[in-house]
Design a protein around this motif. Structure first.
Motif, mmCIF file in Angstrom:
data_model
loop_
_atom_site.group_PDB
_atom_site.id
_atom_site.type_symbol
_atom_site.label_atom_id
_atom_site.label_comp_id
_atom_site.label_asym_id
_atom_site.label_seq_id
_atom_site.Cartn_x
_atom_site.Cartn_y
_atom_site.Cartn_z
ATOM 1 N N TYR A 158 47.561 50.689 85.544
ATOM 2 C CA TYR A 158 46.712 49.068 86.079
ATOM 3 C C TYR A 158 45.547 49.050 86.960
ATOM 4 C CZ TYR A 158 45.994 44.271 86.509
ATOM 5 O OH TYR A 158 45.069 43.023 87.096
ATOM 6 N N THR A 159 46.410 49.247 87.611
ATOM 7 C CA THR A 159 46.247 50.076 89.353
ATOM 8 C C THR A 159 45.070 50.590 89.430
ATOM 9 O OG1 THR A 159 47.928 48.712 90.153
ATOM 10 C CG2 THR A 159 46.799 49.314 91.895
ATOM 11 N N PHE A 160 45.392 51.754 89.129
ATOM 12 C CA PHE A 160 44.139 52.801 88.988
ATOM 13 C C PHE A 160 43.075 52.406 88.186
ATOM 14 C CE2 PHE A 160 41.566 55.949 86.418
ATOM 15 C CZ PHE A 160 41.576 56.549 87.173
ATOM 16 N N LEU A 161 43.006 52.070 87.260
ATOM 17 C CA LEU A 161 41.961 51.076 86.349
ATOM 18 C C LEU A 161 41.301 49.870 87.597
ATOM 19 C CD1 LEU A 161 43.004 50.245 82.786
ATOM 20 C CD2 LEU A 161 40.743 51.835 83.740
ATOM 21 N N VAL A 162 42.133 49.044 88.212
ATOM 22 C CA VAL A 162 40.927 47.940 88.975
ATOM 23 C C VAL A 162 40.451 49.141 90.197
ATOM 24 C CG1 VAL A 162 42.047 45.904 90.838
ATOM 25 C CG2 VAL A 162 42.789 46.289 88.448
ATOM 26 N N ASN A 163 41.285 49.659 90.854
ATOM 27 C CA ASN A 163 40.552 50.493 92.043
ATOM 28 C C ASN A 163 39.195 51.663 91.489
ATOM 29 O OD1 ASN A 163 41.413 49.117 93.546
ATOM 30 N ND2 ASN A 163 43.833 50.803 94.050
ATOM 31 N N TRP A 164 39.038 52.030 89.700
ATOM 32 C CA TRP A 164 38.576 52.789 89.656
ATOM 33 C C TRP A 164 37.600 51.634 88.962
ATOM 34 C CZ3 TRP A 164 35.146 53.562 84.833
ATOM 35 C CH2 TRP A 164 35.043 54.987 84.718
ATOM 36 N N PHE A 165 37.417 50.998 88.849
ATOM 37 C CA PHE A 165 36.470 50.560 88.235
ATOM 38 C C PHE A 165 35.545 49.611 89.746
ATOM 39 C CE2 PHE A 165 38.352 49.154 83.708
ATOM 40 C CZ PHE A 165 37.154 49.591 83.623
ATOM 41 N N LYS A 166 36.425 49.458 90.463
ATOM 42 C CA LYS A 166 35.125 49.280 91.632
ATOM 43 C C LYS A 166 34.786 50.604 91.952
ATOM 44 C CE LYS A 166 39.430 46.509 94.025
ATOM 45 N NZ LYS A 166 40.531 46.809 94.372
ATOM 46 N N ARG A 167 35.292 51.463 92.230
ATOM 47 C CA ARG A 167 34.189 53.119 92.607
ATOM 48 C C ARG A 167 32.824 52.769 90.962
ATOM 49 N NH1 ARG A 167 37.331 58.193 94.036
ATOM 50 N NH2 ARG A 167 38.943 56.359 94.910
ATOM 51 N N PHE A 168 33.659 52.499 90.114
ATOM 52 C CA PHE A 168 32.245 52.780 89.082
ATOM 53 C C PHE A 168 32.062 51.716 87.757
ATOM 54 C CE2 PHE A 168 34.032 57.595 89.617
ATOM 55 C CZ PHE A 168 33.353 57.429 89.238
ATOM 56 N N PRO A 169 31.562 50.722 88.599
ATOM 57 C CA PRO A 169 31.029 49.295 88.500
ATOM 58 C C PRO A 169 30.705 49.228 87.302
ATOM 59 C CG PRO A 169 30.033 49.378 90.453
ATOM 60 C CD PRO A 169 30.573 50.596 90.256
ATOM 61 N N GLN A 170 29.783 49.871 87.167
ATOM 62 C CA GLN A 170 28.847 49.457 85.778
ATOM 63 C C GLN A 170 29.423 49.864 84.900
ATOM 64 O OE1 GLN A 170 29.128 52.921 87.808
ATOM 65 N NE2 GLN A 170 27.610 54.465 87.217
ATOM 66 N N TYR A 171 30.767 50.555 84.553
ATOM 67 C CA TYR A 171 31.377 50.640 83.718
ATOM 68 C C TYR A 171 31.870 49.542 83.025
ATOM 69 C CZ TYR A 171 29.822 55.271 83.278
ATOM 70 O OH TYR A 171 28.704 56.332 83.056
ATOM 71 N N LYS A 172 32.283 48.337 83.752
ATOM 72 C CA LYS A 172 33.047 47.365 83.526
ATOM 73 C C LYS A 172 32.585 46.245 82.524
ATOM 74 C CE LYS A 172 32.885 45.356 88.101
ATOM 75 N NZ LYS A 172 34.035 44.013 88.910
ATOM 76 N N SER A 173 30.864 46.701 82.264
ATOM 77 C CA SER A 173 30.037 45.398 81.260
ATOM 78 C C SER A 173 29.826 46.687 79.780
ATOM 79 C CB SER A 173 28.751 45.682 81.601
ATOM 80 O OG SER A 173 28.134 46.943 82.345
ATOM 81 N N THR A 174 30.671 47.875 79.526
ATOM 82 C CA THR A 174 29.816 48.313 78.702
ATOM 83 C C THR A 174 31.886 48.201 77.899
ATOM 84 O OG1 THR A 174 30.818 50.515 79.934
ATOM 85 C CG2 THR A 174 29.506 50.676 79.264
ATOM 86 N N GLU A 175 31.230 48.691 76.389
ATOM 87 C CA GLU A 175 32.490 48.235 75.986
ATOM 88 C C GLU A 175 34.183 49.215 76.225
ATOM 89 O OE1 GLU A 175 31.688 47.511 71.225
ATOM 90 O OE2 GLU A 175 31.632 49.947 71.905
ATOM 91 N N PHE A 176 35.202 49.037 75.740
ATOM 92 C CA PHE A 176 36.403 49.596 76.724
ATOM 93 C C PHE A 176 37.768 49.868 76.197
ATOM 94 C CE2 PHE A 176 40.441 49.691 79.549
ATOM 95 C CZ PHE A 176 39.861 50.991 80.011
ATOM 96 N N TYR A 177 37.890 51.112 75.409
ATOM 97 C CA TYR A 177 38.648 51.400 75.057
ATOM 98 C C TYR A 177 40.002 52.052 75.908
ATOM 99 C CZ TYR A 177 35.633 50.802 70.803
ATOM 100 O OH TYR A 177 35.446 50.271 70.340
ATOM 101 N N ILE A 178 40.904 52.327 75.384
ATOM 102 C CA ILE A 178 42.261 53.397 75.388
ATOM 103 C C ILE A 178 43.065 53.684 74.141
ATOM 104 C CG2 ILE A 178 45.140 53.490 76.506
ATOM 105 C CD1 ILE A 178 43.768 50.356 77.710
ATOM 106 N N ALA A 179 42.892 55.166 74.588
ATOM 107 C CA ALA A 179 43.040 55.410 73.159
ATOM 108 C C ALA A 179 43.720 57.147 73.616
ATOM 109 C CB ALA A 179 42.157 56.747 72.217
ATOM 110 N N GLY A 180 45.063 57.397 72.589
ATOM 111 C CA GLY A 180 46.519 58.866 73.568
ATOM 112 C C GLY A 180 47.280 58.795 72.274
ATOM 113 N N GLU A 181 48.229 59.459 73.111
ATOM 114 C CA GLU A 181 48.897 60.399 72.097
ATOM 115 C C GLU A 181 50.189 59.997 72.126
ATOM 116 O OE1 GLU A 181 48.580 64.507 70.889
ATOM 117 O OE2 GLU A 181 47.441 64.290 72.610
#
Ligand SMILES: *[C@@H]1O[C@H](CO)[C@@H](O)[C@H](O)[C@H]1NC(C)=O
Ligand SMILES: *[C@@H]1O[C@H](CO)[C@@H](O)[C@H](O)[C@H]1NC(C)=O
Ligand SMILES: *[C@@H]1O[C@H](CO)[C@@H](O)[C@H](O)[C@H]1NC(C)=O
Length: 224
Positions: A158-181
């Motif tokens: 979660y903390t990674f995401l918060v800080n990653w969005f600070k570095r890549f703020p343009q992706y805060k306005s796109t749809e966001f999905y989490i996927a995994g296995e």
């Protein structure tokens, strides 16, 4: 004809301007992203889309940083969703397995040959691979005594995401999905996947307005 041409031009110019504004970055943010830009890894097939990789600090007191590898969509990244991919384990590297063996653009084959994956998921989405928790893949902690476990993994991601969005703020306005296995489906590893709030809602700029595109959070889970 002249009228038609200028009408077309006005339409195109306005459209281009609008898409540039939504994707525009201040010089400081642009510099942060460029510092993470990967131009080409050895033996990599040539591609036209951009890729970025690096560390995001998730805990300053422990000196903890998580490693990511991010691929823009092969075409029109500004119009594509963002997808965070998490491998399971616990303790499986998303970079080493998800990217290099499964769904990333560069598959690593026998004798370290890198092959372009024609079925790469970044045809459909901007694709973010995260090595989590610290200790997995290239992610690390500088503390010899640290907390491990699902809670710490979820909080770190979660903390990674918060800080990653600070570095890549343009992706805060796109749809966001989490996927995994596999174990990534554990609700503590990807808690946002099960219940989008409250974690993602507290990421600045990702608060949920009814009908907002930002609500597009989904999860894929298999073989837990
Ligand atoms: C971990 O320690 C190294 C070596 O001192 C340092 O360069 C690095 O910045 C530290 N990482 C974090 C996340 O504090
Ligand atoms: C790659 O995928 C595209 C689109 O699905 C297809 O047209 C093309 O034939 C594929 N190429 C190879 C080498 O499989
Ligand atoms: C993890 O978090 C849950 C929910 O907050 C809590 O009930 C549980 O005791 C925590 N587990 C550990 C090992 O801290």
């Amino acid at each position: 004809m002249g009228v038609l041409k200028s009408a077309q031009c006005v339409f195109l110019c306005v459209f281009a301007l609008a898409s540039r504004i939504s994707w525009a970055l201040d010089p400081e943010t642009e510099a942060l992203q460029e510092a993470d830009r990967v131009w080409q890894i050895p033996g990599q097939p040539l591609v036209k889309f951009k890729q970025y990789s690096g560390y995001v600090t998730t805990d300053e007191s422990y000196g903890k940083a998580l490693f990511y590898w991010f691929f823009e969509a092969t075409q029109k990244p500004a119009e594509k969703p963002l997808l965070l991919w998490l491998n399971g384990g616990p303790g499986c590297s998303s970079v080493g397995f998800g990217e290099a063996q499964e769904l990333g653009p560069f598959l690593v084959r026998k004798d370290s040959v890198i092959k372009f994956n024609n079925y790469t998921w970044n045809r459909a989405a901007n694709l973010l691979f995260l090595d989590a928790p610290a200790g997995v893949g290239f992610s690390y902690s500088n503390a010899s005594i640290d907390n491990y476990g699902d809670n710490s993994t979820a909080l770190g991601s979660y903390t990674f995401l918060v800080n990653w969005f600070k570095r890549f703020p343009q992706y805060k306005s796109t749809e966001f999905y989490i996927a995994g296995e596999s174990y990534a489906g554990n609700k503590k590893v990807a808690p946002e996947a099960i219940s989008p709030c409250p974690l993602l809602c507290s990421i600045p700029g990702m608060s949920q307005a009814p009908g907002s595109k930002k609500q597009g959070i989904a999860a894929v889970q298999s073989g837990v």
